[in-house]
Design an enzyme around this catalytic site. Structure first.
Site, PDB file in Angstrom:
ATOM      1  N   ARG A 240       0.858  -1.177   0.000  1.00 14.29           N
ATOM      2  CA  ARG A 240       0.000   0.000   0.000  1.00 14.29           C
ATOM      3  C   ARG A 240       0.896   1.228   0.000  1.00 14.29           C
ATOM      4  O   ARG A 240       1.910   1.276   0.727  1.00 14.29           O
ATOM      5  CB  ARG A 240      -0.893   0.023   1.252  1.00 14.29           C
ATOM      6  CG  ARG A 240      -2.036  -0.976   1.223  1.00 14.29           C
ATOM      7  CD  ARG A 240      -3.125  -0.571   0.225  1.00 14.29           C
ATOM      8  NE  ARG A 240      -4.252  -1.469   0.233  1.00 14.29           N
ATOM      9  CZ  ARG A 240      -4.444  -2.453  -0.656  1.00 14.29           C
ATOM     10  NH1 ARG A 240      -3.574  -2.665  -1.634  1.00 14.29           N
ATOM     11  NH2 ARG A 240      -5.523  -3.209  -0.592  1.00 14.29           N
ATOM     12  N   GLU A 269      -2.738   7.681  -4.169  1.00 14.05           N
ATOM     13  CA  GLU A 269      -3.122   7.244  -5.506  1.00 14.05           C
ATOM     14  C   GLU A 269      -4.583   7.558  -5.809  1.00 14.05           C
ATOM     15  O   GLU A 269      -5.411   7.546  -4.895  1.00 14.05           O
ATOM     16  CB  GLU A 269      -2.816   5.754  -5.695  1.00 14.05           C
ATOM     17  CG  GLU A 269      -3.605   4.802  -4.844  1.00 14.05           C
ATOM     18  CD  GLU A 269      -3.168   3.355  -5.095  1.00 14.05           C
ATOM     19  OE1 GLU A 269      -1.982   3.041  -4.919  1.00 14.05           O
ATOM     20  OE2 GLU A 269      -4.034   2.564  -5.484  1.00 14.05           O
ATOM     21  N   HIS A 287      -1.182   0.265  -9.895  1.00 13.41           N
ATOM     22  CA  HIS A 287      -1.815  -0.662  -8.920  1.00 13.41           C
ATOM     23  C   HIS A 287      -2.450  -1.870  -9.618  1.00 13.41           C
ATOM     24  O   HIS A 287      -3.663  -2.039  -9.607  1.00 13.41           O
ATOM     25  CB  HIS A 287      -2.863   0.094  -8.072  1.00 13.41           C
ATOM     26  CG  HIS A 287      -3.224  -0.650  -6.809  1.00 13.41           C
ATOM     27  ND1 HIS A 287      -3.666  -0.023  -5.674  1.00 13.41           N
ATOM     28  CD2 HIS A 287      -3.218  -1.970  -6.500  1.00 13.41           C
ATOM     29  CE1 HIS A 287      -3.920  -0.906  -4.734  1.00 13.41           C
ATOM     30  NE2 HIS A 287      -3.651  -2.109  -5.219  1.00 13.41           N
TER      31      HIS A 287
HETATM   32  C1  DGY Z   1      -5.659  -6.087  -2.830  1.00 12.52           C
HETATM   33  O1  DGY Z   1      -6.244  -7.137  -2.989  1.00 12.52           O
HETATM   34  O2  DGY Z   1      -5.452  -5.636  -1.709  1.00 12.52           O
HETATM   35  C2  DGY Z   1      -5.239  -5.352  -4.067  1.00 12.52           C
HETATM   36  O3  DGY Z   1      -4.337  -4.339  -3.782  1.00 12.52           O
HETATM   37  C3  DGY Z   1      -6.450  -4.771  -4.764  1.00 12.52           C
HETATM   38  O4  DGY Z   1      -7.148  -4.001  -3.868  1.00 12.52           O
END
Ligand code: DGY
Length: 332
Positions: A240, A269, A287
């Site tokens: 993240r 983001e 992402h």
């Molecule tokens: C997750 O599964 O956490 C991916 O980053 C998509 O949100």
């Protein structure tokens, strides 16, 4: 088994899963491949029994207060930092996620970033397209070898372990840091050595982040941490964005405190810290860690399975707030 329940799906899911959901529920869905508008979410959730949410939905008290009928949130993703779990639990709403099924896709992408930044793939591609491949030369676009280097994995959950397994194939030395140490037998199987954060930062050539975003992990990597890293080190983030202080990262890349970074996620983001796109020593992705067709189908299927269980008053297989079971809202 048709159920007379209304659900909201805030992202465009693979058609095969939408067809399954439509057999069971009365479905209201986002048909566009972009985040669901806030007003639509606030309005659409009002008469719904179930929700399949995306990482781009901020499921906070405002949404939950609009959702007086809501009895289940099946989140499409493993990380659920976008959902106020405490508030959902207080309202008796079970929340599930999709662990496991996206492990390989995300580990693959972390490794793709390791290779891309070390071997300068994006820079080379751009130069070749732009007509700069005019001759072969011994020092042309020299990268750094991945094989045999030290990989520091921060967060050794399922995805971190899957990255370690791939690193073994590259004969890497693997250091890891985690809230708790894993079993000695598993350390042996993975070829991973526990290190405190400082040692990991000092000794690693590649540092890959695999922690969830929590109060403790926000800005886990900032100016002080960059200053411990080798000037030849690369940072890889597929977890993240806010785990990294992006302004400090920009400074570290500009000053060459570290060699480069491979990023799939960003602190704010989809906005990027100004200056990041001008740098050649960073690979930037939008992402897409779990973005393979195979994995998206599995994630959608898992979310559907959790939703069906939740709206049948069963325990969803991937419940993240088990404490809700004492006071959950039940369907008639
Ligand atoms: C997750 O599964 O956490 C991916 O980053 C998509 O949100």
């Amino acid at each position: 088994m048709a159920m007379n329940k209304r659900i909201l799906v805030t992202g465009r899911l693979p058609e095969v899963i939408m067809a399954e959901l439509e057999k069971v529920f009365l479905v209201d869905a986002n048909t566009e491949d972009k985040p669901y508008e806030r007003q639509k979410l606030l309005h659409g959730i009002k008469d719904k029994d179930g929700l399949i949410s995306m990482i781009t939905d901020n499921i906070n008290e405002e949404v939950l207060d609009s959702a007086s009928r809501l009895k289940m949130i099946a989140h499409f993703g493993v990380g659920y930092n976008n959902i106020d779990i405490k508030a959902a639990t207080a309202r008796g709403i079970p929340v599930s996620n999709t662990p496991g099924v996206l492990t390989d896709a995300t580990a693959e992408l972390a490794f793709a970033l390791i290779l891309a930044i070390a071997r300068r793939l994006v820079e080379c591609d751009r130069a070749t397209r732009d007509g700069h491949f005019l001759y072969w030369a011994p020092m042309l676009f020299l990268g750094r070898e991945v094989t045999g280097k030290t990989l520091g994995i921060i967060g050794l959950g399922e995805i971190g372990k899957a990255v370690a397994r791939r690193a073994k194939g590259f004969k890497m030395r693997i250091l890891y840091n985690n809230r708790s140490r894993i079993d000695a037998s598993e350390e042996k199987e993975l070829g991973a050595e526990y290190a405190d954060l400082q040692k990991l930062l000092i000794e690693s050539d590649f540092i890959s982040l695999h922690v969830p975003l929590t109060g403790e992990t926000r800005h886990l990597i900032g100016k002080a941490e960059f200053s411990l890293m080798k000037p030849t080190a690369y940072l890889i983030n597929t977890s993240r964005g806010p785990v990294v202080d992006e302004q400090a990262l920009l400074g570290a890349l500009l000053n060459r405190t570290i060699s480069g970074a491979g990023l799939d996620v960003y602190e704010n983001e989809p906005a990027l810290t100004p200056g990041l796109t001008e740098l050649s020593n960073v690979v930037l992705l939008p992402h897409i860690g779990s973005g393979t067709l195979e994995t998206r189908i599995k994630m959608a299927s898992m979310a559907a399975e959790n939703l069906i269980a939740g709206l049948s008053n069963k325990v969803p297989p991937n419940l993240v707030n088990p404490e809700v079971l004492q006071n959950r809202r039940l369907t008639e």
